[in-house]
Design a protein around this motif. Structure first.
Motif, short mmCIF file in Angstrom:
data_model
loop_
_atom_site.label_atom_id
_atom_site.label_comp_id
_atom_site.label_asym_id
_atom_site.label_seq_id
_atom_site.Cartn_x
_atom_site.Cartn_y
_atom_site.Cartn_z
N GLY A 107 -79.73 38.56 10.46
CA GLY A 107 -80.26 39.70 11.18
C GLY A 107 -81.65 39.45 11.75
N SER A 108 -82.24 38.29 11.42
CA SER A 108 -83.62 38.06 11.84
C SER A 108 -83.72 37.46 13.24
CB SER A 108 -84.32 37.15 10.83
OG SER A 108 -83.78 35.86 10.92
N THR A 109 -82.63 36.90 13.75
CA THR A 109 -82.70 36.28 15.07
C THR A 109 -82.15 37.24 16.12
OG1 THR A 109 -80.53 35.27 14.90
CG2 THR A 109 -82.37 34.00 14.05
N ALA A 110 -82.14 36.77 17.35
CA ALA A 110 -81.73 37.65 18.45
C ALA A 110 -80.27 38.07 18.34
CB ALA A 110 -81.97 36.95 19.78
N ARG A 111 -79.47 37.30 17.61
CA ARG A 111 -78.07 37.68 17.50
C ARG A 111 -77.86 38.85 16.54
NH1 ARG A 111 -73.56 34.79 15.62
NH2 ARG A 111 -74.15 32.79 16.50
N GLY A 112 -78.90 39.21 15.81
CA GLY A 112 -78.77 40.31 14.87
C GLY A 112 -77.74 39.99 13.81
N VAL A 113 -76.85 40.91 13.59
CA VAL A 113 -75.83 40.66 12.57
C VAL A 113 -74.49 40.35 13.23
CG1 VAL A 113 -76.94 41.99 10.76
CG2 VAL A 113 -75.37 43.13 12.34
N TYR A 114 -74.55 40.06 14.52
CA TYR A 114 -73.33 39.69 15.23
C TYR A 114 -72.96 38.27 14.83
CZ TYR A 114 -70.17 38.87 19.15
OH TYR A 114 -69.07 38.59 19.90
N THR A 115 -71.82 38.12 14.12
CA THR A 115 -71.54 36.81 13.52
C THR A 115 -70.67 35.91 14.38
OG1 THR A 115 -69.67 37.84 12.42
CG2 THR A 115 -71.71 37.62 11.15
N ASP A 116 -70.12 36.46 15.44
CA ASP A 116 -69.14 35.70 16.22
C ASP A 116 -69.80 34.56 17.01
OD1 ASP A 116 -66.64 35.17 16.93
OD2 ASP A 116 -66.31 37.00 18.11
N TYR A 117 -68.95 33.68 17.53
CA TYR A 117 -69.42 32.60 18.39
C TYR A 117 -69.98 33.18 19.68
CZ TYR A 117 -69.26 28.56 21.46
OH TYR A 117 -69.59 27.57 22.35
N ILE A 118 -71.10 32.67 20.14
CA ILE A 118 -71.69 33.16 21.38
C ILE A 118 -71.64 32.04 22.40
CG2 ILE A 118 -73.76 34.07 22.47
CD1 ILE A 118 -74.59 35.10 19.68
N ASN A 119 -71.02 32.35 23.53
CA ASN A 119 -70.82 31.33 24.54
C ASN A 119 -71.88 31.48 25.63
OD1 ASN A 119 -69.72 29.46 26.23
ND2 ASN A 119 -68.24 30.90 27.10
N ALA A 120 -73.10 31.14 25.31
CA ALA A 120 -74.17 31.23 26.30
C ALA A 120 -75.22 30.21 25.94
CB ALA A 120 -74.78 32.63 26.31
N VAL A 121 -75.91 29.65 26.95
CA VAL A 121 -76.86 28.57 26.66
C VAL A 121 -78.18 29.08 26.11
CG1 VAL A 121 -75.85 26.88 28.20
CG2 VAL A 121 -77.57 28.46 29.07
N VAL A 122 -78.55 30.31 26.43
CA VAL A 122 -79.72 30.88 25.78
C VAL A 122 -79.33 32.22 25.19
CG1 VAL A 122 -81.49 29.77 27.17
CG2 VAL A 122 -80.52 31.93 27.95
N ARG A 123 -80.04 32.62 24.15
CA ARG A 123 -79.81 33.94 23.58
C ARG A 123 -81.14 34.62 23.29
NH1 ARG A 123 -76.50 31.42 18.51
NH2 ARG A 123 -75.17 30.86 20.25
N PRO A 124 -81.81 35.04 24.38
CA PRO A 124 -83.14 35.64 24.19
C PRO A 124 -83.05 37.03 23.59
CG PRO A 124 -82.47 35.81 26.48
CD PRO A 124 -81.39 35.03 25.77
N ARG A 125 -84.14 37.44 22.99
CA ARG A 125 -84.21 38.82 22.51
C ARG A 125 -84.73 39.66 23.67
NH1 ARG A 125 -84.83 40.82 17.23
NH2 ARG A 125 -85.32 38.77 16.38
N LEU A 126 -83.93 40.59 24.12
CA LEU A 126 -84.31 41.40 25.27
C LEU A 126 -84.44 42.85 24.84
CD1 LEU A 126 -81.81 39.81 27.84
CD2 LEU A 126 -84.21 39.25 27.48
N ASP A 127 -85.08 43.62 25.69
CA ASP A 127 -85.25 45.04 25.37
C ASP A 127 -84.00 45.80 25.74
OD1 ASP A 127 -87.74 44.96 24.24
OD2 ASP A 127 -88.75 45.00 26.21
N TRP A 128 -83.39 46.37 24.79
CA TRP A 128 -82.19 47.16 25.02
C TRP A 128 -82.50 48.62 24.82
CZ3 TRP A 128 -76.67 46.31 25.34
CH2 TRP A 128 -76.34 44.99 25.68
N CYS A 129 -81.74 49.41 25.52
CA CYS A 129 -81.84 50.84 25.29
C CYS A 129 -80.42 51.40 25.34
CB CYS A 129 -82.72 51.47 26.37
SG CYS A 129 -82.86 53.25 26.14
#
Lengths: 405, 271
Positions: free
Chosen positions: A368-390
């Motif tokens: 939960g500490s990284t940008a993926r949060g608690v999403y455990t699935d495979y992520i198919n993207a070359v970057v996974r930045p932490r962005l501002d969501w609303c």
């Protein structure tokens, strides 16, 4: 509490050679390690490293040649899913049969039967012979049985590569839960990202020897990058330094935020890429740059010294030290290489370009500490930045397409 | 529960405790085998009765008159034959199936641990179910042919258990050797055929000259077959032959058990 302690475990297999001479093959060479309650211990190593032999000995399928292992608690061993399934029996019958082979008592099978069926998602097919199942269905049923062994010590090999992504996720969740419930898991897999997500500790085997053990990230880095080719830093002596008459690269390294040279890094934390270079002529405008490439060869990012005061200015001859900070929550996980280059423009000239000069392993923990949060699935993207969501819930808006079923 | 793995054999007491723990597996394996054998058959387990019954009917019909001898104590030849064929066909099919149990389940042996003798035990038990059916047919025929039910019929369950236990104990030995030397699988059918003729199934042991009978009795199956006939029809039972049978049976069973205990841990590596 220590659930498994292995001391001096050694296994020799007889080897019949061409001449008929008797030789032996050392599959395990004096292994020592422990598994504590609540630990998920990953076993890494290439083909023939001895991983399966180790699991077979701990499962009591084959005896060791010398040394010993003590297991405290009920052992569930899962070297293969679907062992003992008979194609002519129905799903229901196979659940009972394979659970019995795995050591479950009837009472226990009956108690968790509904849960097993639910986990497999195959309730409609329970009365169908498994020979007409698709291979995915077969595997799902088989793993569902195995997942409900409820042992204190689980030994598990290469079985996660079953079913679709959804089911895999379910399996991983199940294993993680076992660890957090205070059971111990010994886990062999080639699926290294699964190891990283799941394991609390890892050991690395090579030709039957325990090469290293410790934090997952370090052991994985050791495994993926290999000892000889895994420098988190690299130096060149003058005659070998990449470069030309204008500039040459002296060193490059990857450091964590505390200044430590590393070959594995947490993507949730910032890190630095340092390089040292020499400029050999006066008054040239030089652009130092770094490129990070992922394991597929894709350039993930490129950066130059644009934020500094000297950017785009002619430089004096001499020795330079450059450092670039890579922010947290940017990279995806995987093996990354760094290319360092020095370029001048008008006319464009590349003074050095040290391709893939250093490598490091980027690790994305799932706490939960990284940008993926608690999403455990495979992520198919070359970057996974932490962005501002609303994300807002609007109770007043009419819901036009609410499902009625 | 603590398990120590150090390459040494488990104490016998621990091994027995394990078999007790795995009794559920044994039951499931037997059920599986029976289900797989008789699923999608209209007659089901009745088929298993054909094996001893058919030769008994044919041979009994053809040679019935010619071969009725005083030593058969007036038992019709067909019935006389069946009393030998029922235990024999159980024994021979149990031994040939159980002896292959490790080789044919090699994959399972290398992937999961359970006390190894469960596999041959399941083969023997599966066939014992059919054996029990055969015994019922045998008793039914005997009653239909006018043989009174008597106390000595109680020997039948004893002989039943004895032959099942004997078949199991020699099979675990043969099955272990079979893993190491696959010739055994090919030799076994011949051996069983010879063994059948050496057992007084088609004939009465009274045909054997008196002074050779003890030798004849060394065949454990002689004791079983003669026991069956004695229990059912009160035909004479030579105690010396029976004792000789029991002795060899015991020795063979011990040998089988010893071989199995010696090799059981190495099975998964050699299979």
């Amino acid at each position: 509490m220590t659930l498994v302690s292995v001391t001096g475990l050694t296994k020799r297999f007889p080897l019949v050679t061409r001449g008929g001479a008797k030789e032996t093959f050392l599959a395990l060479d004096n292994l020592n390690f422990e598994l504590a309650a609540g630990e998920v211990l990953g076993i890494l190593g290439g083909n023939g490293a001895g991983k399966s032999t180790l699991l077979k000995i701990l499962s009591r399928i084959i005896p060791p040649t010398s040394g010993r292992a003590v297991l405290r608690g009920r052992v569930g061993s899962l070297l293969e899913v679907g062992v003992g399934f008979h194609p002519d029996l129905t799903g229901r019958e196979n659940v009972f049969l394979s659970a019995a082979i795995l050591g479950l008592k009837d009472r226990e099978i009956r108690a968790s039967f509904d849960e097993i069926v639910d986990f497999s998602g195959l309730e409609q097919f329970l009365e169908t012979p498994v020979r007409v199942y698709s291979s995915g269905m077969y595997m799902r049923l088989a793993f569902a049985v195995a997942a409900h062994l409820q042992p204190e010590i689980l030994l598990i090999d290469e079985v996660l590569a079953v079913g679709d992504a959804n089911f895999q996720k379910k399996c991983l969740e199940r294993l993680r839960k076992m660890g957090s419930d205070g059971q111990g898991v010994l886990f062999v897999s080639h699926n290294t990202s699964a190891v990283a997500r799941l394991c609390t500790r890892a050991i690395l085997l090579d030709h039957g020897k325990l090469v290293c053990q410790g934090a997952v990230a370090d052991v994985m880095a050791n495994y993926l990058l290999g000892d000889s080719t895994c420098p988190g830093e690299r130096f060149w002596s003058i005659p070998e330094a990449p470069g030309d008459a204008v500039a040459r690269l002296l060193s490059i390294r990857v450091r964590d935020q505390f200044g430590q040279t590393r070959s594995s890094l947490d993507v949730g934390e910032p890190f630095d890429i340092d390089m040292e270079f020499e400029v050999l002529v006066e008054d040239v405008t030089l652009f130092p740059s770094v490129t990070i490439n992922n394991e597929w060869g894709t350039a993930v990012l490129w950066s130059t010294d644009s934020g500094t005061g000297d950017h785009g200015q002619p430089r004096q001859a001499g020795y330079y030290r450059a450092s670039v900070r890579i922010p947290p929550d940017l990279l995806a996980e995987g093996t990354m290489t760094v290319t360092a280059a020095m370029t001048s423009l008008a006319p464009r000239q590349e003074h050095f370009c040290a391709a893939d000069a250093v490598r490091f392993l980027a690790i994305d923990r799932v706490d939960g500490s990284t940008a993926r949060g608690v999403y455990t699935d495979y992520i198919n993207a070359v970057v996974r930045p932490r962005l501002d969501w609303c994300v807002e819930y609007d109770p007043a808006a009419p819901v036009s397409s609410r499902r009625t079923s | 529960m603590e398990i120590v793995i150090d390459g040494r054999r488990l104490p016998l007491k621990r091994q027995l405790a394990e078999y007790w723990e795995y009794r559920g597996l044994l039951r499931h394996l037997v059920l599986k085998e029976l289900k797989v054998r008789y699923r999608h058959t209209a007659l089901g387990i009745v088929w298993s009765l054909a094996q001893p019954l058919l030769p008994a009917l044919i041979l009994g019909g053809v040679f019935g008159r010619a071969l009725t001898r005083p030593d058969a104590a007036g038992v019709p030849y067909g019935l006389f034959l069946l009393a030998g064929l029922v235990p024999w066909s159980f024994f021979s099919s149990a031994v040939s199936m159980a002896s292959g149990a490790f080789v044919s389940n090699g994959y399972v042996l290398t992937k999961v641990y359970f006390p190894r003798a469960v596999l041959p035990a399941a083969s023997v038990l599966t066939l014992a179910v059919e054996f029990a059916g055969g015994c019922l047919v045998l008793c039914g025929w005997a009653m239909a042919a006018g043989w009174p039910v008597r106390l000595s019929w109680l020997w039948l369950p004893v002989l039943f258990l004895a032959s099942a236990l004997f078949a199991f104990l020699i099979s675990i030995g043969i099955a272990s050797l079979n893993v190491l030397h696959r010739d055994i699988r090919h030799a076994l059918p011949f051996l069983l055929q010879i063994w059948m003729y050496a057992t007084p199934i088609l004939y009465s042991p009274l045909l054997v000259p008196q002074r050779w009978r003890w030798l004849f009795g060394l065949n454990p199956m002689t004791g079983i077959v003669l026991g069956f006939r004695h229990a059912l029809f009160a035909t004479p039972f030579d105690l010396r032959m029976g004792a000789a049978s029991a002795c060899t049976a015991l020795l063979a069973a011990i040998a089988g058990l010893t071989v199995f205990l010696r090799f059981q841990d190495a099975l998964a590596e050699r299979v």
